[in-house]
Scaffold this motif. Structure first.
Motif, PDB file in Angstrom:
ATOM      1  N   GLY A 432       0.823  -1.206   0.000  1.00 51.57           N
ATOM      2  CA  GLY A 432       0.000   0.000   0.000  1.00 51.57           C
ATOM      3  C   GLY A 432       0.853   1.250   0.000  1.00 51.57           C
ATOM      4  N   MET A 433       0.180   2.416  -0.066  1.00 49.36           N
ATOM      5  CA  MET A 433       0.927   3.676  -0.136  1.00 49.36           C
ATOM      6  C   MET A 433       0.500   4.619   0.971  1.00 49.36           C
ATOM      7  N   SER A 434       1.482   5.331   1.507  1.00 49.74           N
ATOM      8  CA  SER A 434       1.183   6.333   2.527  1.00 49.74           C
ATOM      9  C   SER A 434       0.585   7.550   1.829  1.00 49.74           C
ATOM     10  N   GLU A 435       0.041   8.480   2.641  1.00 55.52           N
ATOM     11  CA  GLU A 435      -0.516   9.717   2.069  1.00 55.52           C
ATOM     12  C   GLU A 435       0.544  10.423   1.239  1.00 55.52           C
ATOM     13  N   GLU A 436       1.751  10.469   1.776  1.00 56.24           N
ATOM     14  CA  GLU A 436       2.812  11.208   1.084  1.00 56.24           C
ATOM     15  C   GLU A 436       3.126  10.569  -0.267  1.00 56.24           C
ATOM     16  N   THR A 437       3.232   9.225  -0.273  1.00 60.84           N
ATOM     17  CA  THR A 437       3.526   8.539  -1.533  1.00 60.84           C
ATOM     18  C   THR A 437       2.397   8.762  -2.529  1.00 60.84           C
ATOM     19  N   LEU A 438       1.164   8.678  -2.034  1.00 59.40           N
ATOM     20  CA  LEU A 438       0.013   8.894  -2.922  1.00 59.40           C
ATOM     21  C   LEU A 438       0.057  10.277  -3.569  1.00 59.40           C
ATOM     22  N   SER A 439       0.506  11.255  -2.797  1.00 60.29           N
ATOM     23  CA  SER A 439       0.504  12.602  -3.366  1.00 60.29           C
ATOM     24  C   SER A 439       1.705  12.837  -4.279  1.00 60.29           C
ATOM     25  N   ARG A 440       2.701  12.008  -4.184  1.00 53.72           N
ATOM     26  CA  ARG A 440       3.904  12.265  -4.986  1.00 53.72           C
ATOM     27  C   ARG A 440       4.156  11.236  -6.072  1.00 53.72           C
ATOM     28  N   MET A 441       3.313  10.212  -6.165  1.00 51.73           N
ATOM     29  CA  MET A 441       3.670   9.092  -7.050  1.00 51.73           C
ATOM     30  C   MET A 441       3.785   9.472  -8.525  1.00 51.73           C
ATOM     31  N   TYR A 442       3.132  10.581  -8.937  1.00 55.17           N
ATOM     32  CA  TYR A 442       3.240  10.977 -10.347  1.00 55.17           C
ATOM     33  C   TYR A 442       4.425  11.908 -10.597  1.00 55.17           C
ATOM     34  N   ASP A 443       5.124  12.328  -9.531  1.00 57.49           N
ATOM     35  CA  ASP A 443       6.291  13.210  -9.722  1.00 57.49           C
ATOM     36  C   ASP A 443       7.379  12.461 -10.473  1.00 57.49           C
ATOM     37  N   LEU A 444       8.029  13.182 -11.364  1.00 54.76           N
ATOM     38  CA  LEU A 444       9.146  12.559 -12.067  1.00 54.76           C
ATOM     39  C   LEU A 444      10.221  12.179 -11.065  1.00 54.76           C
ATOM     40  N   PHE A 445      10.750  11.016 -11.203  1.00 50.82           N
ATOM     41  CA  PHE A 445      11.862  10.518 -10.377  1.00 50.82           C
ATOM     42  C   PHE A 445      11.486  10.262  -8.927  1.00 50.82           C
ATOM     43  N   PHE A 446      10.199  10.312  -8.603  1.00 51.07           N
ATOM     44  CA  PHE A 446       9.841   9.952  -7.231  1.00 51.07           C
ATOM     45  C   PHE A 446       9.754   8.433  -7.120  1.00 51.07           C
ATOM     46  N   THR A 447      10.566   7.882  -6.240  1.00 49.97           N
ATOM     47  CA  THR A 447      10.546   6.435  -6.049  1.00 49.97           C
ATOM     48  C   THR A 447      10.848   6.108  -4.604  1.00 49.97           C
ATOM     49  N   THR A 448      10.297   4.985  -4.127  1.00 51.18           N
ATOM     50  CA  THR A 448      10.650   4.541  -2.786  1.00 51.18           C
ATOM     51  C   THR A 448      11.459   3.248  -2.877  1.00 51.18           C
ATOM     52  N   LYS A 449      11.855   2.904  -4.145  1.00 48.79           N
ATOM     53  CA  LYS A 449      12.575   1.636  -4.334  1.00 48.79           C
ATOM     54  C   LYS A 449      14.060   1.896  -4.564  1.00 48.79           C
ATOM     55  N   PRO A 450      14.896   0.996  -4.058  1.00 46.53           N
ATOM     56  CA  PRO A 450      16.343   1.226  -4.200  1.00 46.53           C
ATOM     57  C   PRO A 450      16.787   1.319  -5.664  1.00 46.53           C
TER      58      PRO A 450
END
Ligand SMILES: Nc1ncnc2c1ncn2[C@@H]1O[C@H](COP(=O)(O)OP(=O)(O)OP(=O)(O)O)[C@@H](O)[C@H]1O
Ligand SMILES: [Mg+2]
Length: 501
Positions: A432-450
């Motif tokens: 699942g995604m946190s609020e922050e991830t949900l709001s940023r997932m369409y940003d270019l280069f936003f990733t939470t993966k190594p």
């Protein structure tokens, strides 16, 4: 490997003489006096040059050439004629012939025109492809996009059925990009890739059903880190040119891999911030620009009505400058968006199957169960399969990647007759995604993966937008994520990407 020549002439004596001459020159010749036989042969064999008689009944040489070009677009054709006039020659070349030959043949002319045609075939396709690959390399440095171009280029130039680019990751070979149809057997391609890496040179293997598999290693700095693998259609043998080209593509891919490794080190920090800022600024500018444009148009109209031509001219300049700014903003927000869509009638289920097969090969986790719930009523839709494939592939991969501890991925399709739309729901039981991830997932280069690039969602959204579709996400931390894609079956009439290719 001998070069293959196709000869079609309704005069049996000429067919015989030509066949003898060409065999003496070292070619592999298929000669016939029946255009229908020629069409049938072209389906199973790839030729390097065709020699076609101009005057034949019922299909003349030009019509036959056009029919052959529909199957092998880059096949160089020499049109043979006993009544060579400038008009017939010009007409033949305008309709797509490489050159023409007058009968009776002069030995040297025959030889030199054939060799020129062979050289041009190679040059034209290499140049086109290298340009495309080179441009992507220079402009992107994003591994997924470069490898995608390499795979696509390899399929187009070698006219192979499919291409898969493998990379080694913790001792496992992972398919990173693919083009063409899905392979009937992944293990066969994978073992060819391993053999090429072990040898450090291109290798050839028999594929399934009489196909041929060719693999070239990807050599980055100290040694092979992967391989580019193609598989031909059954019965088609790759030529020397194909092997050379594949080696070339794998070296291009290797350069891209090296550059991207460098870039990835940077991306984690500075680029992510930059990408985010660019998207945010672009979003902020969009609305004020639209307002500004409206005021300028009003001003222009009012000044024009009052007879102030100079003033109206100035207002017009403001409008066009605003338009320019708006298009720059559009480019930033539409990152990764293809310049135009090539819509053809596409069945959704095979497309989804392809993405699932590829994603599962890439993210091989036995603890994940994949469930398909396809609606039989789901009709074919006018879609750009190549672009949507990237979008769905990312959505499926995101789902699989969110379930490293195992879970279930469900892909459901549906059709709504009211809105004339098809829907695809991709649901995972992952992190699942946190609020922050949900709001940023369409940003270019936003990733939470190594090892993520953070471009997948931006790309998926722009492709779906361009189709006039909708993308909706709902997600709960610890429970999972549901992605809903809705696409119109027919493009809206005013949709600029709506013209069928
Ligand atoms: N199904 C999902 N479940 C959980 N998180 C998700 C899901 N889909 C997207 N995300 C989050 O959104 C982020 C951005 O996704 P996106 O696809 O743009 O990039 P990425 O997957 O990190 O990298 P890549 O460019 O390889 O796709 C992910 O890093 C992840 O945090
Ligand atoms: Mg992703």
């Amino acid at each position: 490997m001998k070069r293959k020549i196709l000869v079609v002439d309704d005069d049996a004596a000429i067919v015989e003489v030509l066949e003898m001459r060409l065999v003496t020159m070292g070619f592999d010749v298929t000669a016939t006096n029946d255009p229908d036989v020629a069409m049938a042969v072209v389906d199973g064999t790839r030729f390097d040059v065709a020699l076609l008689d101009l005057r034949m009944e019922p299909t003349d040489g030009i019509a036959l050439m056009e029919a052959l070009h529909a199957r092998q677009p880059r096949l160089p054709v020499l049109i043979m004629t006993a009544h060579g006039t400038i008009e017939t020659a010009v007409n033949a070349v305008q309709r797509g012939a490489f050159d023409y030959l007058t009968k009776p043949f002069l030995r040297d002319e025959l030889r030199s025109k054939i060799f020129r045609a062979l050289a041009s075939r190679r040059w034209a396709r290499d140049r086109e492809r290298l340009l495309a690959v080179g441009q992507t390399l220079a402009s992107s440095g994003i591994m997924a996009r470069v490898l995608d171009t390499v795979a696509q280029g390899a399929v187009e130039t070698t006219e192979a059925e499919r291409c898969v680019v493998f990379q080694q990751d913790h001792g496992r070979l992972v398919p990173m990009a693919s083009a063409g149809s899905m392979p009937p057997s992944w293990p066969a391609l994978e073992s060819a890739a391993r053999a090429a890496m072990a040898k450090g040179l291109p290798v050839t293997f028999p594929g399934s059903g009489g196909a041929t598999i060719v693999a070239a290693p990807l050599v980055v700095q100290r040694g092979p880190t992967g391989a580019v693998v193609i598989e031909t259609a059954p019965g088609v043998e790759p030529t020397e040119d194909d092997l050379d080209l594949l080696a070339l593509f794998s070296s291009q891919a290797a350069v891209a891999v090296r550059n991207t490794h460098e870039l990835e080190r940077l991306r984690s920090g500075a680029l992510a911030a930059l990408g985010r800022m660019a998207t945010e600024v672009a979003h902020e500018l969009k609305n004020p620009l639209a307002g500004l444009r409206l005021y300028a148009r009003h001003l222009e109209a009012r000044l024009g009505k009052n007879g102030d031509a100079d003033g109206a001219g100035l207002a017009q300049k403001i409008t066009s400058t605003v338009d320019h700014l708006a298009s720059v903003v559009q480019e930033i927000t539409a990152f990764g968006r293809p310049p135009e869509l090539h819509r053809v009638s596409t069945a959704l289920h095979p497309l989804l199957d392809e993405c699932l097969a590829f994603a599962q090969a890439r993210c091989d986790n036995p603890a994940i169960e994949v469930v398909r719930a396809y609606a039989a009523a789901c009709p074919a839709a006018m879609l750009d399969a190549r672009e949507l494939r990237k979008a769905f592939l990312n959505l499926v991969l995101n789902g699989l990647e969110a379930m490293s501890a195992g879970g279930r991925l469900t892909v459901t399709t549906g059709y709504s007759a009211d809105t004339h739309t098809v829907s695809v729901v991709i649901e995972d039981t992952g992190a699942g995604m946190s609020e922050e991830t949900l709001s940023r997932m369409y940003d270019l280069f936003f990733t939470t993966k190594p090892h993520g690039t953070g471009l997948g969602m931006a790309l998926a959204r722009s492709v779906i937008d361009l189709h006039g579709g909708e993308l909706a996400i709902s997600s709960t931390v610890g429970k999972g994520t549901r992605v809903t894609v809705r696409l119109p079956v027919e493009p809206a009439p005013a949709d600029p990407g709506g013209a069928p290719a």
